[in-house]
Design a protein around this motif. Sequence first.
Motif, PDB file in Angstrom:
ATOM      1  N   UNK A  47       0.666  -1.052   0.061  1.00  0.00           N
ATOM      2  CA  UNK A  47       0.059  -0.057  -0.037  1.00  0.00           C
ATOM      3  C   UNK A  47       0.792   1.119  -0.083  1.00  0.00           C
ATOM      4  N   UNK A  48       2.170   1.101   0.178  1.00  0.00           N
ATOM      5  CA  UNK A  48       2.944   2.147   0.123  1.00  0.00           C
ATOM      6  C   UNK A  48       3.040   3.007  -1.168  1.00  0.00           C
ATOM      7  N   UNK A  49       2.582   4.174  -1.404  1.00  0.00           N
ATOM      8  CA  UNK A  49       2.493   5.014  -2.347  1.00  0.00           C
ATOM      9  C   UNK A  49       0.715   5.088  -2.824  1.00  0.00           C
ATOM     10  N   UNK A  50       0.016   4.309  -2.221  1.00  0.00           N
ATOM     11  CA  UNK A  50      -1.514   4.476  -2.551  1.00  0.00           C
ATOM     12  C   UNK A  50      -2.031   4.093  -3.606  1.00  0.00           C
ATOM     13  N   UNK A  53       5.919  -1.841  -9.623  1.00  0.00           N
ATOM     14  CA  UNK A  53       7.022  -1.282  -9.454  1.00  0.00           C
ATOM     15  C   UNK A  53       7.501  -0.068  -8.661  1.00  0.00           C
ATOM     16  N   UNK A  54       6.495   0.997  -8.939  1.00  0.00           N
ATOM     17  CA  UNK A  54       6.717   2.254  -8.185  1.00  0.00           C
ATOM     18  C   UNK A  54       6.446   1.892  -6.665  1.00  0.00           C
ATOM     19  N   UNK A  55       5.486   1.035  -6.191  1.00  0.00           N
ATOM     20  CA  UNK A  55       5.196   0.699  -4.909  1.00  0.00           C
ATOM     21  C   UNK A  55       6.271   0.051  -4.136  1.00  0.00           C
ATOM     22  N   UNK A  56       6.702  -0.857  -4.796  1.00  0.00           N
ATOM     23  CA  UNK A  56       8.065  -1.708  -4.312  1.00  0.00           C
ATOM     24  C   UNK A  56       9.150  -0.757  -4.049  1.00  0.00           C
ATOM     25  N   UNK A  57       9.423   0.195  -5.246  1.00  0.00           N
ATOM     26  CA  UNK A  57      10.506   1.153  -5.089  1.00  0.00           C
ATOM     27  C   UNK A  57      10.455   1.947  -3.966  1.00  0.00           C
ATOM     28  N   UNK A  68      12.696   1.936  -0.636  1.00  0.00           N
ATOM     29  CA  UNK A  68      13.717   3.265  -0.368  1.00  0.00           C
ATOM     30  C   UNK A  68      13.186   3.749   1.216  1.00  0.00           C
ATOM     31  N   UNK A  69      12.036   3.737   1.322  1.00  0.00           N
ATOM     32  CA  UNK A  69      11.632   4.000   2.942  1.00  0.00           C
ATOM     33  C   UNK A  69      12.024   3.173   3.859  1.00  0.00           C
TER      34      UNK A  69
END
Length: 423
Positions: free
Chosen positions: A316-319, A366-370, A374-375
């Motif tokens: 859910x990171x990035x929503x 990919x965006x959510x995993x990145x 990173x976080x």
Amino acid sequence: MKVVVVGGGIGGLGLAQSLHRSGVDVEVHERDAAVGGRWEGYRIHVNPTGARALHACLPARAWREFRETAGPGGDFGFLTEQLDELVVVEESIMYPAGPSDPAEDHYAADRAVLRRLLADGLDDVVRYGAEFVDYDLLPDGRVRARFADGRTTDADLLVGADGVRSRVRRRLLPTVRPRPTGATGIANKIWLTDEVRAALPARLRTGMNVVSTDAPFFLFTSVFEPPRGAGRPYLLCALVARTDALPPDLADLDADALRIMVDVLVAGWHPALRRALAEADPHSRTATAFHSTLPPAPWPAGPVTVLGDAIHAMPPIGGLGGNTALRDAHLLGRLLPAVHRGERDLLPAVAEYEAEMREYGPAAVRYSLEQQDQALAAGAAGAAVTRAFFRLCGAVPPLRRRVFAKSWIGPAMPREWELRPAA
């Protein structure tokens, strides 16, 4: 033409609303006994992708009701564990078109409220208490869905909108399986009473924030502040940690044990944060291991397809998860009415949908995993460099705009078909 949707979540109901408006014969089969029959989670960030989809799929009255019940999205802050403000990214940087176009704006919507709104007007469409078991391909090219109570229903197209553990996907694409991402979230609701508001620092009472340290975990906060009378306001606090930094028996811990574990992890953080986490509603405290799916290889179009978490699960990171499901519903809801009208064949329409979603879906994963990796990148040196850079961005507006301009709007940029009027 008849369409059967398995799963009455946000994506499945969004598709049903779109098809129902176009006169397509559609059924939704949902295993829950009723809307609200189980715990439905927390607020969902609806970005312009989701807003575009809701605007397109919902009747005008329901779109207006969505805007009347959702809270503001807010800006995004990055803070230290002592609540020192590093940088706040304004909404004008995140989603610049929002003020002039509600369908290009972002919102904080309670997931349960949104699901009820999406189900409104579909009493004759949604079948509750229907647990999907399997499907059979019929000689005439149609498909028969089978349910646990022995019922069956035939359709021209079966759409699996049944989530990460999708039974439809398991049959259609047996090699595509969600895998752990290595992160787990522990979420809490903190009801925003007058007393709680007075105790919280101002930055935590607005928008969204990430509180980070040099440890392999961080805290995400987001305010759900609906218009007066449209719901109970609360602060979502989600501690996201590398799974290997948490107890191996996490799944067996009850709400009180989770509270104690979180308090140990955030020992030394600002007292207001520790107090808020400790006093969160225990009934809302949950731990969830994150999963994602690898991009699937193309498969031949047929009378069965999938959408949302059933095909592109992501943390859910990035929503982006719910918004991607709504984008799927938006696209499929644009393509199928032409089949219903006899203007095109079904399988080419399904093939067009699947080719398009195989591009934007994996990109969202990919965006959510990145963002997750990173976080969660731990290390004192790296944290010090990041904090120094964020402080510089906070002090220099042009640099802040340049650095963050595409971080939010990038994944939500419209696809070519989203810019065209629906046929």
